[in-house]
Enzyme design. Structure first.
Site, PDB file in Angstrom:
ATOM      1  N   HIS A 234       0.838  -1.202   0.000  1.00 41.22           N
ATOM      2  CA  HIS A 234       0.000   0.000   0.000  1.00 41.22           C
ATOM      3  C   HIS A 234       0.879   1.261   0.000  1.00 41.22           C
ATOM      4  CE1 HIS A 234      -2.800  -2.842   2.272  1.00 41.22           C
ATOM      5  NE2 HIS A 234      -3.551  -2.468   1.261  1.00 41.22           N
TER       6      HIS A 234
ATOM      7  N   SER B 264      -0.094  -8.982   1.319  1.00 42.23           N
ATOM      8  CA  SER B 264      -1.549  -8.863   1.365  1.00 42.23           C
ATOM      9  C   SER B 264      -1.973  -8.718   2.817  1.00 42.23           C
ATOM     10  CB  SER B 264      -2.194 -10.128   0.772  1.00 42.23           C
ATOM     11  OG  SER B 264      -3.560 -10.193   1.148  1.00 42.23           O
TER      12      SER B 264
ATOM     13  N   GLY C  29      -3.069  -1.222  -7.372  1.00 42.21           N
ATOM     14  CA  GLY C  29      -1.957  -2.160  -7.474  1.00 42.21           C
ATOM     15  C   GLY C  29      -2.183  -3.227  -8.534  1.00 42.21           C
TER      16      GLY C  29
ATOM     17  N   GLN D 253     -18.325  -5.161  -1.194  1.00 42.96           N
ATOM     18  CA  GLN D 253     -17.523  -6.102  -1.965  1.00 42.96           C
ATOM     19  C   GLN D 253     -17.301  -7.422  -1.223  1.00 42.96           C
ATOM     20  OE1 GLN D 253     -14.237  -3.184  -2.115  1.00 42.96           O
ATOM     21  NE2 GLN D 253     -12.865  -4.895  -1.814  1.00 42.96           N
TER      22      GLN D 253
ATOM     23  N   LYS E 122      -1.228  -6.060  -8.102  1.00 41.72           N
ATOM     24  CA  LYS E 122      -1.530  -7.251  -7.286  1.00 41.72           C
ATOM     25  C   LYS E 122      -2.950  -7.735  -7.590  1.00 41.72           C
ATOM     26  CE  LYS E 122      -2.088  -9.874  -3.572  1.00 41.72           C
ATOM     27  NZ  LYS E 122      -3.120  -9.347  -2.725  1.00 41.72           N
ATOM     28  N   ASP E 123      -3.874  -6.784  -7.734  1.00 41.62           N
ATOM     29  CA  ASP E 123      -5.265  -7.108  -8.070  1.00 41.62           C
ATOM     30  C   ASP E 123      -5.462  -6.737  -9.541  1.00 41.62           C
ATOM     31  OD1 ASP E 123      -6.378  -7.777  -5.264  1.00 41.62           O
ATOM     32  OD2 ASP E 123      -5.278  -5.926  -4.983  1.00 41.62           O
TER      33      ASP E 123
HETATM   34  P1  AMP Z   1      -6.652  -3.345  -0.412  1.00 45.37           P
HETATM   35  O1  AMP Z   1      -6.437  -2.568   0.843  1.00 45.37           O
HETATM   36  O2  AMP Z   1      -6.257  -4.779  -0.290  1.00 45.37           O
HETATM   37  O3  AMP Z   1      -8.001  -3.117  -1.023  1.00 45.37           O
HETATM   38  O4  AMP Z   1      -5.606  -2.769  -1.454  1.00 45.37           O
HETATM   39  C1  AMP Z   1      -5.554  -1.388  -1.734  1.00 45.37           C
HETATM   40  C2  AMP Z   1      -4.656  -1.180  -2.927  1.00 45.37           C
HETATM   41  O5  AMP Z   1      -3.351  -1.677  -2.642  1.00 45.37           O
HETATM   42  C3  AMP Z   1      -5.135  -1.913  -4.181  1.00 45.37           C
HETATM   43  O6  AMP Z   1      -4.950  -1.060  -5.305  1.00 45.37           O
HETATM   44  C4  AMP Z   1      -4.239  -3.124  -4.220  1.00 45.37           C
HETATM   45  O7  AMP Z   1      -4.064  -3.637  -5.524  1.00 45.37           O
HETATM   46  C5  AMP Z   1      -2.947  -2.542  -3.684  1.00 45.37           C
HETATM   47  N1  AMP Z   1      -2.077  -3.594  -3.153  1.00 45.37           N
HETATM   48  C6  AMP Z   1      -2.421  -4.579  -2.294  1.00 45.37           C
HETATM   49  N2  AMP Z   1      -1.362  -5.402  -2.078  1.00 45.37           N
HETATM   50  C7  AMP Z   1      -0.338  -4.925  -2.831  1.00 45.37           C
HETATM   51  C8  AMP Z   1       1.015  -5.335  -3.050  1.00 45.37           C
HETATM   52  N3  AMP Z   1       1.523  -6.409  -2.448  1.00 45.37           N
HETATM   53  N4  AMP Z   1       1.788  -4.592  -3.878  1.00 45.37           N
HETATM   54  C9  AMP Z   1       1.269  -3.485  -4.491  1.00 45.37           C
HETATM   55  N5  AMP Z   1      -0.002  -3.050  -4.333  1.00 45.37           N
HETATM   56  C10 AMP Z   1      -0.792  -3.752  -3.515  1.00 45.37           C
END
Ligand code: AMP
Length: 278
Positions: free
Chosen positions: A39, A187, A149, A63, A151-152
């Site tokens: 993040h 994650s 990211g 979601q 990642k998704d």
């Molecule tokens: P989330 O809090 O899991 O919804 O993620 C918020 C943002 O962080 C999203 O755009 C994800 O794709 C990104 N993100 C989560 N894990 C990673 C990672 N390991 N590397 C880069 N971006 C990430």
């Protein structure tokens, strides 16, 4: 000085309007909190593209399906604010659920294209919740740029398509996947893994790499990755596949760029990873 945390749309908008009135470009980093280095990297990635950065922290209930981990999703706002303090974030938007979804909320966005298949097969409700909240965050904040990211990866494509289809005046950037030393993609849900599961999780990235580089025909490479994941000790495999990197459909003669995408489960924990494929 402590970071300012805005709890209401109105207060956050006053701040953004003041920045914009001074000709500043504003960027948004949407998150669900439980922040890790992945993040925080998005804050660094967006920084050269704007003058001020808002990081949002909102665990979006729409979601999550009823049987999923909304109630148990990791939350630690105090730690998140300390982590963000050390980044280029200028303020935080962390609204309550009632601020984002007041009583009587009914609107939805219908999805097609890259939202079909893959994640949707396993989490049919997921992208409708994601595009709803991202659409709301973008229109609430009116930022010039936002970052998501890789990642998704499917989520990134779905959001790009939503922004294009609905003519939202925002530039969407993407940030690379940040990994643990052994290759596991960071994650928020990795904290759910037991020590034994964590050791198995470390093998996911190697199996993905083999799939991404495979010289075999696509079906053979996918079947090998599937078998390798089960051999490694994963409980089940949601998918291990090579797709057109732009559409996520099966690659065709017209495909110019491919993406290998894997989702495997350890108990109830779904681990996602992906990379560019040959
Ligand atoms: P989330 O809090 O899991 O919804 O993620 C918020 C943002 O962080 C999203 O755009 C994800 O794709 C990104 N993100 C989560 N894990 C990673 C990672 N390991 N590397 C880069 N971006 C990430």
């Amino acid at each position: 000085m402590a970071l300012t945390v805005y709890r209401t749309i109105a207060d956050m908008r006053v701040q953004v309007a003041a920045w914009k009135a001074n000709g500043l470009r504003v960027g948004l980093v949407p998150t669900m909190g439980a922040l890790h280095a992945g993040h925080l990297s998005l804050v660094s990635e967006i920084a050269p593209h704007c003058d001020r950065i808002i990081t949002s922290i909102f665990i979006n209930p729409t979601q999550f399906a009823a049987h999923e981990d909304l109630g148990a999703y990791p939350r630690d706002e105090a730690a998140d604010l300390i982590a963000l303090q050390a980044t280029k974030t200028d303020c935080v938007f962390a609204p309550e659920v009632s601020e984002m979804y007041p009583d009587g909320f009914t609107t939805a966005i219908k999805l097609d294209g890259p939202a079909l298949d893959l994640e949707t097969n396993n989490r049919p409700h997921f992208f409708s919740g994601v595009v709803l909240i991202v659409n709301k965050l973008l229109s609430q904040s009116q930022t010039d740029v936002a970052i998501f990211g890789e990642k998704d990866y499917q989520q990134l494509l779905v959001i790009r398509r939503m922004v294009r289809d609905l003519d939202l005046p925002v530039k969407i950037l993407s940030g690379p996947i940040i990994r643990e030393a052994d290759g596991l993609a960071m994650s928020s849900r990795n904290v759910y893994l037991t020590d034994a599961q964590r050791a198995i999780a470390a093998k996911l990235n190697g199996i993905l790499k083999t799939l991404a580089k495979s010289q075999d025909d696509r079906e053979t490479a996918e079947a090998q990755a599937h078998d390798a994941l089960l051999q490694a000790g994963f409980t089940s495999v949601d998918y291990a596949t090579i797709r057109d990197a732009e559409t996520l459909a099966a690659p065709t003669a017209a495909t110019t760029s491919r993406r290998a995408l894997v989702v495997a489960r350890l108990g109830d924990v779904r681990l996602l990873d992906n990379m560019k494929a040959r």
